[in-house]
Design an enzyme around this catalytic site. Structure first.
Site, PDB file in Angstrom:
ATOM      1  N   ASP A 156     -11.317   3.068   4.251  1.00 23.72           N
ATOM      2  CA  ASP A 156     -11.804   1.573   4.011  1.00 23.72           C
ATOM      3  C   ASP A 156     -13.509   1.582   4.080  1.00 23.72           C
ATOM      4  O   ASP A 156     -14.071   0.376   3.532  1.00 23.72           O
ATOM      5  CB  ASP A 156     -11.380   1.095   5.188  1.00 23.72           C
ATOM      6  CG  ASP A 156     -10.225  -0.226   5.058  1.00 23.72           C
ATOM      7  OD1 ASP A 156      -9.924  -0.509   3.788  1.00 23.72           O
ATOM      8  OD2 ASP A 156      -9.610  -0.553   5.905  1.00 23.72           O
ATOM      9  N   GLN A 212      -4.937  -1.328   9.569  1.00 26.85           N
ATOM     10  CA  GLN A 212      -4.708  -2.699   9.102  1.00 26.85           C
ATOM     11  C   GLN A 212      -5.327  -3.827  10.038  1.00 26.85           C
ATOM     12  O   GLN A 212      -5.083  -3.757  11.296  1.00 26.85           O
ATOM     13  CB  GLN A 212      -3.193  -3.094   8.694  1.00 26.85           C
ATOM     14  CG  GLN A 212      -3.135  -4.212   8.273  1.00 26.85           C
ATOM     15  CD  GLN A 212      -3.647  -4.314   6.615  1.00 26.85           C
ATOM     16  OE1 GLN A 212      -3.249  -3.372   6.043  1.00 26.85           O
ATOM     17  NE2 GLN A 212      -4.195  -5.536   6.195  1.00 26.85           N
ATOM     18  N   LYS A 258       0.800  -1.400  -0.070  1.00 31.68           N
ATOM     19  CA  LYS A 258      -0.011  -0.099  -0.172  1.00 31.68           C
ATOM     20  C   LYS A 258       0.811   1.268  -0.155  1.00 31.68           C
ATOM     21  O   LYS A 258       0.668   2.189  -0.813  1.00 31.68           O
ATOM     22  CB  LYS A 258      -0.987  -0.099   1.195  1.00 31.68           C
ATOM     23  CG  LYS A 258      -2.248  -0.875   0.969  1.00 31.68           C
ATOM     24  CD  LYS A 258      -2.932  -1.149   2.357  1.00 31.68           C
ATOM     25  CE  LYS A 258      -3.988  -2.367   2.145  1.00 31.68           C
ATOM     26  NZ  LYS A 258      -4.521  -2.704   3.411  1.00 31.68           N
TER      27      LYS A 258
END
Ligand code: NDP
Length: 301
Positions: A121, A98, A54
């Site tokens: 997200d 995460q 990422k």
């Protein structure tokens, strides 16, 4: 029939190219550089691989990118303080924590602490609610379903799915439910199936669009598929591959690719289908956050 193979890698590269160009434009016109912060807690090797890729992709896109690597023993309060600092940081437009987090951390509380306008997200209740009420213009949509939807629209060559039926197998909050909402927003007639659904093969056989997000290797078989259907395989499963040598493994989806490719009109492979789209859509979401902060319309994908 032999299906068209949907090249997720190529579509993801195309998305990243668009993000790069729009980022350069945004920086030139408004001085706002998209900023992403990734928070990782602990040493999980798979999570570390994801986080590194990422970070690399964000740098490639021309973003300001920071990674906060926290010890697995971090307290809930300390983690929430970090999230609040990132919420207040004007250089950051996207925050990603995460998952999974260690057991002593309340994952839900951490996710809900992220400012909804930086929740790239798309897991905050505000963004879930906006997607559920059809306000996709101001929501952040979770990256994997957003990427799956883009592949579906590109494969079918249309944004409006009026007249088509879709069956989404799986009802998770991160894939199945948001995917069903996106299909509904695109005017498909949508059914969500799950582990209690009777006659799954019969139901899948009615669908013009099949999305499999189950976590069961090669579960969807060729004789379940309506001829010509578009098959989107979200699954990522590692299975033994003795044919490659002792102890070897390979990745497969939730769809039996070889069988379904004989019947479907289009199908995503695993790997190389939905997988590459997830990071690309994370970049697109971060750009969207920066555009909103700058009062600029995000580019359409
Ligand atoms: P979850 O385990 O959260 O959800 C699985 C869903 O499948 C549940 O709704 C479950 O039903 C349903 N299910 C399980 N068994 C059956 C069955 N026999 N028949 C019908 N439905 C069944 O998984 P996720 O949604 O998180 O992930 C799904 C897959 O997608 C996994 O393979 C995962 O690795 C992959 N994935 C890939 C990503 C990518 O970037 N490409 C990102 C995220 C996930 P019930 O609710 O009744 O238990």
């Amino acid at each position: 029939m032999t299906a068209q193979i949907i090249d997720g890698k190529a579509v993801a590269e195309d998305v990243v190219e668009q993000v790069k160009a729009a980022t350069a434009d945004l920086v030139a016109k408004s001085g706002v550089k998209p900023g992403i912060a990734v928070v990782i807690v602990g040493e999980d090797p798979a999570s570390q691989v994801y986080v590194r890729s990422k970070g690399r992709k964000a740098t490639e896109c021309g973003f300001h990118s920071v990674t906060h690597t926290m010890d697995a023993s971090i307290s809930q309060d300390h983690l929430l303080t970090l999230v609040n600092q990132l919420n207040a940081d004007p250089a950051i437009h996207g925050i990603l924590v995460q998952l999974p987090l260690p057991d002593h951390i309340d994952e839900g509380e951490v996710i809900q602490a992220i400012a909804p306008d930086k929740d790239v997200d798309g897991f905050h209740f505000i963004n879930v609610g906006k997607l559920g009420t059809g306000q996709t213009d101001t929501a952040f949509v979770p990256c994997t379903p957003a990427g799956s939807m883009l592949l579906t629209k590109r494969a079918l060559g249309r944004d409006d799915l009026s007249g088509l039926t879709a069956v989404v197998v799986g009802r998770s909050n991160i894939v199945g439910k948001p995917m069903a909402n996106l299909l509904l927003a695109a005017n498909a007639t949508v059914t969500i199936a799950h582990s209690r659904t009777p006659d799954l093969p019969g139901l899948v056989a009615t669908a013009d669009i099949v999305v499999a997000a189950v976590g069961r290797p090669q579960m969807v078989r060729g004789d379940w598929i309506k001829p010509g259907a578009c098959v989107i395989d979200v699954g990522i499963n590692r299975i033994d591959a003795p044919e490659k040598g002792e102890g070897k493994t390979r990745l497969v989806g939730d769809v039996h690719f070889e069988e379904c490719a004989q019947v479907a009109g289009s199908i995503t492979p695993v790997p190389g289908g939905v997988g590459p789209m997830t990071i690309a859509m994370l970049m697109a979401n971060t750009l969207t956050g920066a555009c909103r902060a700058a009062g600029v319309e995000p580019p359409p994908l």
